[in-house]
Design an enzyme around this catalytic site. Structure first.
Site, PDB file in Angstrom:
ATOM      1  N   HIS A 126       0.527  -1.450   0.046  1.00 43.77           N
ATOM      2  CA  HIS A 126       0.051   0.208   0.040  1.00 43.77           C
ATOM      3  C   HIS A 126       0.988   1.180  -0.017  1.00 43.77           C
ATOM      4  O   HIS A 126       1.981   1.717   0.221  1.00 43.77           O
ATOM      5  CB  HIS A 126      -1.052  -0.416   1.828  1.00 43.77           C
ATOM      6  CG  HIS A 126      -0.116  -0.551   2.562  1.00 43.77           C
ATOM      7  ND1 HIS A 126       0.077  -1.857   3.035  1.00 43.77           N
ATOM      8  CD2 HIS A 126       0.290   0.871   3.263  1.00 43.77           C
ATOM      9  CE1 HIS A 126       0.152  -1.517   4.341  1.00 43.77           C
ATOM     10  NE2 HIS A 126       0.519   0.125   4.556  1.00 43.77           N
ATOM     11  N   ILE A 127       0.223   2.063  -0.604  1.00 38.92           N
ATOM     12  CA  ILE A 127       1.037   3.911  -0.785  1.00 38.92           C
ATOM     13  C   ILE A 127       0.531   4.934   0.020  1.00 38.92           C
ATOM     14  O   ILE A 127      -0.814   4.752  -0.391  1.00 38.92           O
ATOM     15  CB  ILE A 127       1.451   4.387  -2.103  1.00 38.92           C
ATOM     16  CG1 ILE A 127       1.548   3.044  -3.035  1.00 38.92           C
ATOM     17  CG2 ILE A 127       1.968   5.515  -2.029  1.00 38.92           C
ATOM     18  CD1 ILE A 127       1.558   3.529  -4.676  1.00 38.92           C
TER      19      ILE A 127
HETATM   20  P1  5GP Z   1       1.734   0.175   7.300  1.00 34.29           P
HETATM   21  O1  5GP Z   1       2.227   0.496   9.497  1.00 34.29           O
HETATM   22  O2  5GP Z   1       1.501  -1.228   6.780  1.00 34.29           O
HETATM   23  O3  5GP Z   1       2.028   1.221   6.444  1.00 34.29           O
HETATM   24  O4  5GP Z   1       0.384   0.614   7.279  1.00 34.29           O
HETATM   25  C1  5GP Z   1      -0.618   0.059   8.190  1.00 34.29           C
HETATM   26  C2  5GP Z   1      -1.925   1.290   7.434  1.00 34.29           C
HETATM   27  O5  5GP Z   1      -3.441   0.851   7.553  1.00 34.29           O
HETATM   28  C3  5GP Z   1      -2.087   2.060   8.694  1.00 34.29           C
HETATM   29  O6  5GP Z   1      -1.814   3.474   8.264  1.00 34.29           O
HETATM   30  C4  5GP Z   1      -3.498   1.789   9.902  1.00 34.29           C
HETATM   31  O7  5GP Z   1      -4.240   2.812  10.104  1.00 34.29           O
HETATM   32  C5  5GP Z   1      -4.754   1.765   8.318  1.00 34.29           C
HETATM   33  N1  5GP Z   1      -5.314  -0.104   8.468  1.00 34.29           N
HETATM   34  C6  5GP Z   1      -5.232  -0.329   9.916  1.00 34.29           C
HETATM   35  N2  5GP Z   1      -6.332  -1.768   9.435  1.00 34.29           N
HETATM   36  C7  5GP Z   1      -7.059  -0.409   8.395  1.00 34.29           C
HETATM   37  C8  5GP Z   1      -8.714  -0.847   8.760  1.00 34.29           C
HETATM   38  O8  5GP Z   1      -9.364  -1.749   8.869  1.00 34.29           O
HETATM   39  N3  5GP Z   1      -9.069   0.033   7.727  1.00 34.29           N
HETATM   40  C9  5GP Z   1      -8.736   1.056   7.217  1.00 34.29           C
HETATM   41  N4  5GP Z   1      -9.100   2.064   6.746  1.00 34.29           N
HETATM   42  N5  5GP Z   1      -7.427   0.925   7.409  1.00 34.29           N
HETATM   43  C10 5GP Z   1      -6.319   0.023   8.402  1.00 34.29           C
END
Ligand code: 5GP
Ligand code: ZN
Length: 111
Positions: free
Chosen positions: A99-100
């Site tokens: 994801h970005i």
């Molecule tokens: P990472 O740390 O993997 O780069 O970012 C994951 C992102 O996903 C985080 O910013 C977190 O807030 C978001 N996130 C986690 N679970 C969910 C969810 O169930 N729904 C949404 N919309 N965002 C999520």
């Protein structure tokens, strides 16, 4: 991937505030926004992280990159925006579907 949170969002099994989608990508609001605008862009194809990319993903990644400025414009981020890709545990990645992060507007934290 049945146990992937973002695949569940793609499949509609978990709700999300979706702002854009087409056959290749989905864009939705981060559940815990770190700035006024905080969107997540994901490929509909399950790819674990940037580290798993290969030549077969060339066109998809180019497509995603080219869509980002469009989205930023749509969200009023005419003065600029920040993109982040966390990769792997060491890179702070928490959800293992590429994801970005697209961030901007008020309250953009320092980097
Ligand atoms: P990472 O740390 O993997 O780069 O970012 C994951 C992102 O996903 C985080 O910013 C977190 O807030 C978001 N996130 C986690 N679970 C969910 C969810 O169930 N729904 C949404 N919309 N965002 C999520
Ligand atoms: Zn997935």
């Amino acid at each position: 991937m049945s146990d992937c949170l973002f695949c569940k969002i793609i499949d509609g099994d978990i709700p999300a505030d979706i702002v854009y989608q087409d056959d290749k990508i989905l864009v939705f609001k981060d559940i815990d926004p770190k700035a006024e605008v905080h969107l997540l862009m994901i490929p509909k194809q399950h790819i674990e992280s940037l580290a798993q990319l290969n030549e077969s993903h060339h066109d998809l990644i180019a497509y995603m990159m080219l869509k980002l400025p469009d989205l930023a414009q749509q969200y009023g981020l005419s003065e600029g925006f920040r993109t982040i890709i966390n990769t792997g545990k060491g890179g702070g990645q928490e959800v293992f579907h590429l994801h970005i992060h697209l961030l901007g507007g008020k309250n953009l934290p320092g980097f």
